[in-house]
Structure formats: structure tokens, C-alpha cells
Design an enzyme around this catalytic site. Structure first.
Site, PDB file in Angstrom:
ATOM      1  CB  THR A  37      -0.884   0.008   1.263  1.00  0.00           C
ATOM      2  OG1 THR A  37      -1.770  -1.112   1.225  1.00  0.00           O
ATOM      3  CG2 THR A  37      -1.726   1.279   1.353  1.00  0.00           C
ATOM      4  N   GLY A  38       0.407   2.304  -0.655  1.00  0.00           N
ATOM      5  CA  GLY A  38       1.099   3.583  -0.588  1.00  0.00           C
ATOM      6  C   GLY A  38       1.325   4.182  -1.954  1.00  0.00           C
ATOM      7  CB  SER A  39       2.516   7.537  -2.934  1.00  0.00           C
ATOM      8  OG  SER A  39       3.762   7.531  -2.253  1.00  0.00           O
ATOM      9  N   GLY A  79       6.319  -0.568  -0.239  1.00  0.00           N
ATOM     10  CA  GLY A  79       7.190   0.556   0.051  1.00  0.00           C
ATOM     11  C   GLY A  79       7.551   0.602   1.525  1.00  0.00           C
ATOM     12  CE  LYS A  94       5.619  -2.246   4.944  1.00  0.00           C
ATOM     13  NZ  LYS A  94       5.222  -1.280   3.879  1.00  0.00           N
ATOM     14  N   GLY A  95       3.566   1.991   7.700  1.00  0.00           N
ATOM     15  CA  GLY A  95       2.275   2.277   8.300  1.00  0.00           C
ATOM     16  C   GLY A  95       1.812   3.708   8.158  1.00  0.00           C
ATOM     17  N   GLY A  96       2.588   4.521   7.419  1.00  0.00           N
ATOM     18  CA  GLY A  96       2.129   5.886   7.177  1.00  0.00           C
ATOM     19  C   GLY A  96       0.792   5.916   6.473  1.00  0.00           C
ATOM     20  N   GLY A  97       0.542   4.883   5.658  1.00  0.00           N
ATOM     21  CA  GLY A  97      -0.744   4.779   4.973  1.00  0.00           C
ATOM     22  C   GLY A  97      -1.790   4.019   5.757  1.00  0.00           C
ATOM     23  CD  GLU A 123       1.728  -1.705   4.616  1.00  0.00           C
ATOM     24  OE1 GLU A 123       1.385  -0.903   3.733  1.00  0.00           O
ATOM     25  OE2 GLU A 123       2.425  -1.382   5.592  1.00  0.00           O
TER      26      GLU A 123
END
Length: 224
Positions: free
Chosen positions: A28-30, A82, A94-97, A103
Site C-alpha cells: 500500500t502507498g504512493s 514501500g 511502515k504504516g504511514g498509509g 502489510e
């Protein structure tokens, strides 16, 4: 190169690590959004994907991919995702999203974790990026107090629930010199679903987008 160009470059490079004819894991993510778009160029060679979030599932399906539940899959040869930060040993935040728990589950199943990042995500010491912690809502204040005791400035991610229906606390101001130890400590706090430290199971490969091109680093996984 712009940041988007770097993300597109590492996504293209990640195709070298995608086995044809196999179900793969998608994060997940940009940056992963670029990877999904690039992956669509070999869609007919990928029978299905396991996705770490509703957002990625929607994007995959929009490209015509079959997205299956992890419980239907015996193994995943590769997981591509990412990171918000990655250190020289392949440990990550990880986990900004907000998809850190799913994940981490997919990463655990995968034979190989390929992390795709631009060079700004490579750090000497983890912790400049706030450390996400997914918590059961009733335990929010219990967990917050214990994170403060570890030296963090803790903020609730306001107005946000994960795909699992939980809340996220973002722990600011930590200098994480022993990521595996801190991962274990936080995961043991009652009410924590998971912490966004990926050190026990870090990246096997990092593809890093830099102005000169994409570099590749490999990491040995520490004994559990």
C-alpha cells in the site's frame, strides 16, 4: 528526477523480481500505486494478487487483476511494498498509509520481501518518521501512556480507522537504535494490534530510486 519519476523507476525495476504465473503480494502507498500501474503491463502473466489494503485492492481490480484472500493462498513467492523509512540492515518503519497490520501479515507469509523506495527513505537510524502503532480503541490510553514512557510524543491519528476498524497512535521523537528489541517491546503491550516496525521480518531486497538510477541492496534476515 522528480520524486514521482523515482517511484516509477523503482516500480519498473521491481518487475524483475516478480515471478510469472504466481500469486504475488502487493502493499500500500504512493510508490505501490506506481508499481500496480506498472504491474498491469504483465497482467496476463499474474494469476492473482493478495492486497494489504482496500485502496490497493480497488486499484488492482481497476486494472483487471483478480484479488484473493490470503486464507486462500498456501504461499506467496514475493511481496512488493514501500516503506516510510529503511535502514542499512533492511529494518523499516511502515504504516504511514495505515495498512501496517495487513502489510506485516503478508510479509510474514512471503518468501521474499522487495521494498521499493526513493532515496529519501534511506536513513542511518529509524525514527525520524513517526512510528505508527495500531491499537484496539479501548486500549488507546493504556498504549499511549506506555509509549510515552518509552520516550515518545504520541498523537492519535485523528478521524482515522484502519481497514480492521482500529485506531493508530503515531509515536514521534524516537531514535530507534535497536529496532527488533523495540518491536518486541511494543508488540507485547496489551491492546497493540501491531507496531509499524518491520525488523523481525525486514526487507530481503531494497530497490532505491536515486538521481543516478535504481540501486539494489540485499539483506540477510536475522535469526528469529
Amino acid at each position: 528526477m522528480t520524486q514521482d519519476e523515482l517511484k516509477r523507476a523503482v516500480s519498473q525495476a521491481a518487475l524483475r523480481h516478480v515471478p510469472r504465473g504466481e500469486i504475488i503480494g502487493v502493499g500500500t502507498g504512493s510508490t505501490v500505486n506506481f508499481f500496480i500501474d506498472v504491474l498491469a503491463t504483465i497482467k496476463d502473466e499474474i494469476p492473482a494478487a493478495v492486497s494489504s489494503s482496500a485502496r490497493s485492492t480497488e486499484r488492482l481490480r481497476a486494472h483487471g487483476f483478480d484479488v484473493v484472500d490470503l486464507n486462500q493462498v498456501d504461499r506467496i513467492p514475493v511481496y512488493v511494498d514501500g516503506a516510510d523509512e529503511i535502514d542499512a540492515a533492511g529494518a523499516m518503519i511502515k504504516g504511514g498509509g495505515g495498512a501496517l497490520t495487513r502489510e506485516k501479515i503478508i510479509a510474514e507469509v512471503a518468501d521474499r520481501f522487495v521494498c521499493i523506495v526513493d532515496a529519501s527513505k534511506l536513513v542511518q537510524v529509524l525514527g525520524r518518521f513517526p512510528l505508527p502503532v495500531e491499537v484496539v480503541p479501548m486500549a488507546r490510553e493504556l498504549v499511549r501512556r506506555q509509549l510515552v514512557a518509552l520516550g515518545a510524543d504520541v498523537q492519535l491519528r485523528a478521524g482515522y480507522l484502519t481497514d480492521n476498524g482500529n485506531e493508530i497512535l503515531d509515536a514521534h521523537g524516537l531514535s530507534i537504535t535497536s529496532p527488533r528489541e523495540l518491536e518486541r517491546t511494543i508488540n507485547q503491550i496489551p491492546g497493540v494490534v501491531t507496531v509499524g516496525l518491520f525488523a523481525r521480518r525486514g526487507a530481503d531486497v531494497a530497490l532505491i530510486g536515486e538521481a543516478e538510477g535504481v540501486s539494489e541492496r540485499t539483506f540477510a534476515q536475522p535469526a528469529i
